[in-house]
Write a protein that holds these residues in place. Sequence first.
Motif, PDB file in Angstrom:
ATOM      1  N   ASP A 193       3.791   4.047  -1.699  1.00  0.00           N
ATOM      2  CA  ASP A 193       2.396   2.828  -2.759  1.00  0.00           C
ATOM      3  C   ASP A 193       3.573   1.568  -2.891  1.00  0.00           C
ATOM      4  OD1 ASP A 193       0.604   4.754  -2.727  1.00  0.00           O
ATOM      5  OD2 ASP A 193       0.967   5.416  -4.954  1.00  0.00           O
ATOM      6  N   ASN A 194       4.995   1.721  -3.728  1.00  0.00           N
ATOM      7  CA  ASN A 194       5.347   0.328  -4.225  1.00  0.00           C
ATOM      8  C   ASN A 194       7.011   0.493  -3.317  1.00  0.00           C
ATOM      9  OD1 ASN A 194       6.160  -2.007  -5.028  1.00  0.00           O
ATOM     10  ND2 ASN A 194       6.414  -1.302  -7.204  1.00  0.00           N
TER      11      ASN A 194
ATOM     12  N   SER B 275       0.082  -6.791   5.530  1.00  0.00           N
ATOM     13  CA  SER B 275      -1.503  -6.421   4.746  1.00  0.00           C
ATOM     14  C   SER B 275      -2.603  -7.452   5.322  1.00  0.00           C
ATOM     15  CB  SER B 275      -1.522  -6.120   3.189  1.00  0.00           C
ATOM     16  OG  SER B 275      -1.150  -7.747   2.921  1.00  0.00           O
TER      17      SER B 275
ATOM     18  N   LEU C 262       9.140  -1.844  -2.731  1.00  0.00           N
ATOM     19  CA  LEU C 262      10.577  -2.482  -2.691  1.00  0.00           C
ATOM     20  C   LEU C 262      11.237  -2.182  -4.374  1.00  0.00           C
ATOM     21  CD1 LEU C 262       7.655  -5.747  -3.440  1.00  0.00           C
ATOM     22  CD2 LEU C 262       9.679  -5.032  -2.395  1.00  0.00           C
TER      23      LEU C 262
ATOM     24  N   TRP D 287       3.464  -8.143   3.152  1.00  0.00           N
ATOM     25  CA  TRP D 287       2.084  -9.380   2.462  1.00  0.00           C
ATOM     26  C   TRP D 287       1.721 -10.240   3.833  1.00  0.00           C
ATOM     27  CZ3 TRP D 287       1.660 -15.010   3.461  1.00  0.00           C
ATOM     28  CH2 TRP D 287       0.499 -15.682   3.106  1.00  0.00           C
TER      29      TRP D 287
ATOM     30  N   ALA E  24       9.208  -7.886   0.924  1.00  0.00           N
ATOM     31  CA  ALA E  24       7.779  -8.575   0.487  1.00  0.00           C
ATOM     32  C   ALA E  24       6.526  -9.727   0.751  1.00  0.00           C
ATOM     33  CB  ALA E  24       7.875  -9.000  -0.888  1.00  0.00           C
TER      34      ALA E  24
ATOM     35  N   THR F 254      14.528  -7.263   0.060  1.00  0.00           N
ATOM     36  CA  THR F 254      13.627  -7.238  -0.905  1.00  0.00           C
ATOM     37  C   THR F 254      12.295  -8.066  -1.172  1.00  0.00           C
ATOM     38  OG1 THR F 254      14.536  -5.748  -2.758  1.00  0.00           O
ATOM     39  CG2 THR F 254      12.445  -6.499  -3.478  1.00  0.00           C
TER      40      THR F 254
END
Length: 120
Positions: free
Chosen positions: A53-54, A119, A56, A116, A112, A108
Motif C-alpha cells: 500500500d505505501n 496513478s 515509500l 504519482w 514517489a 525515495t
Amino acid sequence: MFIAFHWRNLEQLWYDYERNGILYRIASLIDIATGLIYFGLVLRFLYYFPSIDNPLPDMFLSALGLSVLSRLMIHRFPRTNTPGAYSEAKVDLLVHLVMSLLTAVGVTLLTAVYLWFASV
C-alpha cells in the motif's frame, strides 16, 4: 562485529589488510555475503512492490541500506593510528553517512514521482 573482535590488535589487522592476508579475505567475504543477502531482500521487496500500500518507507530503507553497505565496507576500515588519521576517519564516516542518506532520499523521491505519474 569483525572490527570489534580485532579491536585490541588493530596493528595486526592493518598489517594483514595491507598484504591482503587471511583477515582481509575474511572481511571481504563478510562484505560480499552481507551485500548479497541485503540485495536479495531488496529484490524480494521489489517483487512485492505493486502489492504494498505505501512502499515509500520500504524504498527509503532499501536504498539507505544498499548505499551504506556499499560505502562502509569492513575491508576498507581506515587506519587511525597515525597523527590526524582518526579525525579524518570521523569526517569520512560522517560524509559517507550523509551521502547515503541523500541517496536514499533521492531514490525515495524518484519513487514517489513514479508512483504519482503511475496513478494519474
